[in-house]
Design a protein around this motif. Sequence first.
Motif, PDB file in Angstrom:
ATOM      1  N   UNK A 189       0.805  -1.215   0.000  1.00  0.00           N
ATOM      2  CA  UNK A 189       0.000   0.000   0.000  1.00  0.00           C
ATOM      3  C   UNK A 189       0.837   1.263   0.000  1.00  0.00           C
ATOM      4  N   UNK A 190       0.242   2.328  -0.490  1.00  0.00           N
ATOM      5  CA  UNK A 190       0.821   3.663  -0.448  1.00  0.00           C
ATOM      6  C   UNK A 190       0.434   4.306   0.872  1.00  0.00           C
ATOM      7  N   UNK A 191       1.004   5.478   1.201  1.00  0.00           N
ATOM      8  CA  UNK A 191       0.605   6.168   2.429  1.00  0.00           C
ATOM      9  C   UNK A 191      -0.888   6.469   2.491  1.00  0.00           C
ATOM     10  N   UNK A 192      -1.564   6.522   1.327  1.00  0.00           N
ATOM     11  CA  UNK A 192      -3.004   6.801   1.306  1.00  0.00           C
ATOM     12  C   UNK A 192      -3.836   5.535   1.407  1.00  0.00           C
ATOM     13  N   UNK A 193      -3.182   4.378   1.537  1.00  0.00           N
ATOM     14  CA  UNK A 193      -3.911   3.138   1.683  1.00  0.00           C
ATOM     15  C   UNK A 193      -4.265   2.462   0.377  1.00  0.00           C
ATOM     16  N   UNK A 194      -3.817   3.039  -0.769  1.00  0.00           N
ATOM     17  CA  UNK A 194      -4.107   2.422  -2.048  1.00  0.00           C
ATOM     18  C   UNK A 194      -3.090   1.332  -2.351  1.00  0.00           C
ATOM     19  N   UNK A 195      -3.484   0.360  -3.138  1.00  0.00           N
ATOM     20  CA  UNK A 195      -2.559  -0.692  -3.518  1.00  0.00           C
ATOM     21  C   UNK A 195      -1.480  -0.113  -4.420  1.00  0.00           C
ATOM     22  N   UNK A 196      -0.211  -0.496  -4.161  1.00  0.00           N
ATOM     23  CA  UNK A 196       0.909   0.094  -4.892  1.00  0.00           C
ATOM     24  C   UNK A 196       0.776  -0.095  -6.393  1.00  0.00           C
ATOM     25  N   UNK A 197       0.298  -1.267  -6.818  1.00  0.00           N
ATOM     26  CA  UNK A 197       0.214  -1.547  -8.242  1.00  0.00           C
ATOM     27  C   UNK A 197      -1.000  -0.893  -8.895  1.00  0.00           C
ATOM     28  N   UNK A 198      -1.944  -0.373  -8.075  1.00  0.00           N
ATOM     29  CA  UNK A 198      -3.164   0.203  -8.643  1.00  0.00           C
ATOM     30  C   UNK A 198      -3.319   1.681  -8.327  1.00  0.00           C
ATOM     31  N   UNK A 199      -2.402   2.275  -7.580  1.00  0.00           N
ATOM     32  CA  UNK A 199      -2.496   3.699  -7.296  1.00  0.00           C
ATOM     33  C   UNK A 199      -2.473   4.464  -8.610  1.00  0.00           C
ATOM     34  N   UNK A 200      -3.461   5.327  -8.870  1.00  0.00           N
ATOM     35  CA  UNK A 200      -3.585   5.978 -10.177  1.00  0.00           C
ATOM     36  C   UNK A 200      -2.392   6.859 -10.515  1.00  0.00           C
ATOM     37  N   UNK A 201      -1.721   6.512 -11.628  1.00  0.00           N
ATOM     38  CA  UNK A 201      -0.634   7.331 -12.155  1.00  0.00           C
ATOM     39  C   UNK A 201       0.564   7.455 -11.251  1.00  0.00           C
ATOM     40  N   UNK A 202       0.777   6.506 -10.362  1.00  0.00           N
ATOM     41  CA  UNK A 202       1.839   6.681  -9.369  1.00  0.00           C
ATOM     42  C   UNK A 202       2.474   5.356  -8.985  1.00  0.00           C
ATOM     43  N   UNK A 203       3.785   5.372  -8.863  1.00  0.00           N
ATOM     44  CA  UNK A 203       4.515   4.203  -8.404  1.00  0.00           C
ATOM     45  C   UNK A 203       5.163   4.524  -7.064  1.00  0.00           C
ATOM     46  N   UNK A 204       5.059   3.616  -6.121  1.00  0.00           N
ATOM     47  CA  UNK A 204       5.683   3.816  -4.812  1.00  0.00           C
ATOM     48  C   UNK A 204       7.198   3.930  -4.979  1.00  0.00           C
ATOM     49  N   UNK A 205       7.784   4.903  -4.310  1.00  0.00           N
ATOM     50  CA  UNK A 205       9.232   5.158  -4.403  1.00  0.00           C
ATOM     51  C   UNK A 205       9.900   4.807  -3.081  1.00  0.00           C
ATOM     52  N   UNK A 206      10.814   3.844  -3.125  1.00  0.00           N
ATOM     53  CA  UNK A 206      11.582   3.437  -1.944  1.00  0.00           C
ATOM     54  C   UNK A 206      13.033   3.874  -2.118  1.00  0.00           C
ATOM     55  N   UNK A 207      13.558   4.541  -1.118  1.00  0.00           N
ATOM     56  CA  UNK A 207      14.978   4.882  -1.108  1.00  0.00           C
ATOM     57  C   UNK A 207      15.699   3.843  -0.254  1.00  0.00           C
ATOM     58  N   UNK A 208      16.645   3.141  -0.852  1.00  0.00           N
ATOM     59  CA  UNK A 208      17.383   2.076  -0.164  1.00  0.00           C
ATOM     60  C   UNK A 208      18.820   2.512   0.072  1.00  0.00           C
ATOM     61  N   UNK A 209      19.252   2.449   1.308  1.00  0.00           N
ATOM     62  CA  UNK A 209      20.620   2.816   1.667  1.00  0.00           C
ATOM     63  C   UNK A 209      21.502   1.575   1.544  1.00  0.00           C
ATOM     64  N   UNK A 210      22.507   1.664   0.704  1.00  0.00           N
ATOM     65  CA  UNK A 210      23.384   0.527   0.421  1.00  0.00           C
ATOM     66  C   UNK A 210      24.541   0.475   1.416  1.00  0.00           C
ATOM     67  N   UNK A 211      24.345  -0.319   2.467  1.00  0.00           N
ATOM     68  CA  UNK A 211      25.436  -0.594   3.411  1.00  0.00           C
ATOM     69  C   UNK A 211      26.053  -1.961   3.109  1.00  0.00           C
ATOM     70  N   UNK A 212      25.610  -2.555   2.002  1.00  0.00           N
ATOM     71  CA  UNK A 212      26.022  -3.900   1.620  1.00  0.00           C
ATOM     72  C   UNK A 212      24.830  -4.673   1.086  1.00  0.00           C
ATOM     73  N   UNK A 213      23.942  -3.980   0.380  1.00  0.00           N
ATOM     74  CA  UNK A 213      22.674  -4.553  -0.069  1.00  0.00           C
ATOM     75  C   UNK A 213      22.905  -5.704  -1.044  1.00  0.00           C
ATOM     76  N   UNK A 214      22.050  -6.713  -0.968  1.00  0.00           N
ATOM     77  CA  UNK A 214      22.137  -7.862  -1.862  1.00  0.00           C
ATOM     78  C   UNK A 214      21.273  -7.633  -3.102  1.00  0.00           C
ATOM     79  N   UNK A 215      21.702  -8.195  -4.228  1.00  0.00           N
ATOM     80  CA  UNK A 215      20.961  -8.030  -5.476  1.00  0.00           C
ATOM     81  C   UNK A 215      19.526  -8.526  -5.365  1.00  0.00           C
ATOM     82  N   UNK A 216      19.325  -9.629  -4.643  1.00  0.00           N
ATOM     83  CA  UNK A 216      17.979 -10.196  -4.562  1.00  0.00           C
ATOM     84  C   UNK A 216      17.009  -9.305  -3.793  1.00  0.00           C
TER      85      UNK A 216
END
Length: 323
Positions: free
Chosen positions: A156-183
Amino acid sequence: GYPESLTAPSYAGQILVITFPLVGNYGVPSDERDELGLLRYFESDRIHLKAVVIQDYSFISSHYTAKRTLGEWLKEQRVPGIYGVDTRAVTKLIRQHGAILGRVEIDGDTTADSAQFDDPNKRNLSAQVSRTEPQVFLPPSLDAGAIVAGSPERSTTPNGETASTAPGRTVHILAVDCGIKNNIIRYLVNVLRAKVTVVPWDYDFSKEEFDGLFLSNGPGDPTHCAKTISHIQAVMQRPKPPPIFGICLGNQLLALAAGAKTYKMKFGNRGMNQPCVDLRTTRCYITPQNHGYAVDNHSLPSEWAPLMVNANDGSNEGIIHQM
């Protein structure tokens, strides 16, 4: 398997002792890259271990993905490996004395006795394995009404909508790479279908806009990542902070940013079958882990509580903010 373990950044600076007696029989796959530009069969672009110790090495590999032997791969990466070692005896020694420093010596080397043991925990290992530039990964486009196999029931998005169905919008995640794995990146992008911006460990994301902050796994002592902790604290102090999720080292960084303390474990929790208990439901999950530091539950501020604990030793495996 060993292709994933050897390339996992969380193993940086370590000597890996494999207790399973026969190693190398399925070889090593190719350096093929996937649709995101990541190595398809590995967790990063290189081996991060200092050395590999095994009992019985298979000189002949047989697997449909094999393109080279384990020995050839180690030689390409300039990583030493040794076989013919009673690895279970080494494991019993570690179980008695805790995590210990070690080194691999060449028989007859006259300089070996004067060589110093290297303690990787004295260095900022995350700085050694992290990206140096931000990198953006976009989810594949979907036809209207398409269903993705393996997608979660709720994203879900902050508005409670499903991420794949939120109109015209994709959820954006910022990931901090301290040693992140590809998977992890593949899961966030291909399964959760989020836009993922992966940034270096010391990148100042405190003024960036995103829907969620992901703090990755990584090697070594979390207190070395002082810059990361400072940036996390800045996000936590926002009037409406976004959701923050930390895994492994990321969980420890979140705890430090909240004001808690961490400590070095005697053994560490390592391997593919570590049992973790969710304190909300008492349900136990079997998880892969590799960390030598843990959060001190007693140091958590009053508004924070343990979320997951290790069923073997009772150590912290997750924290949650009590809203």
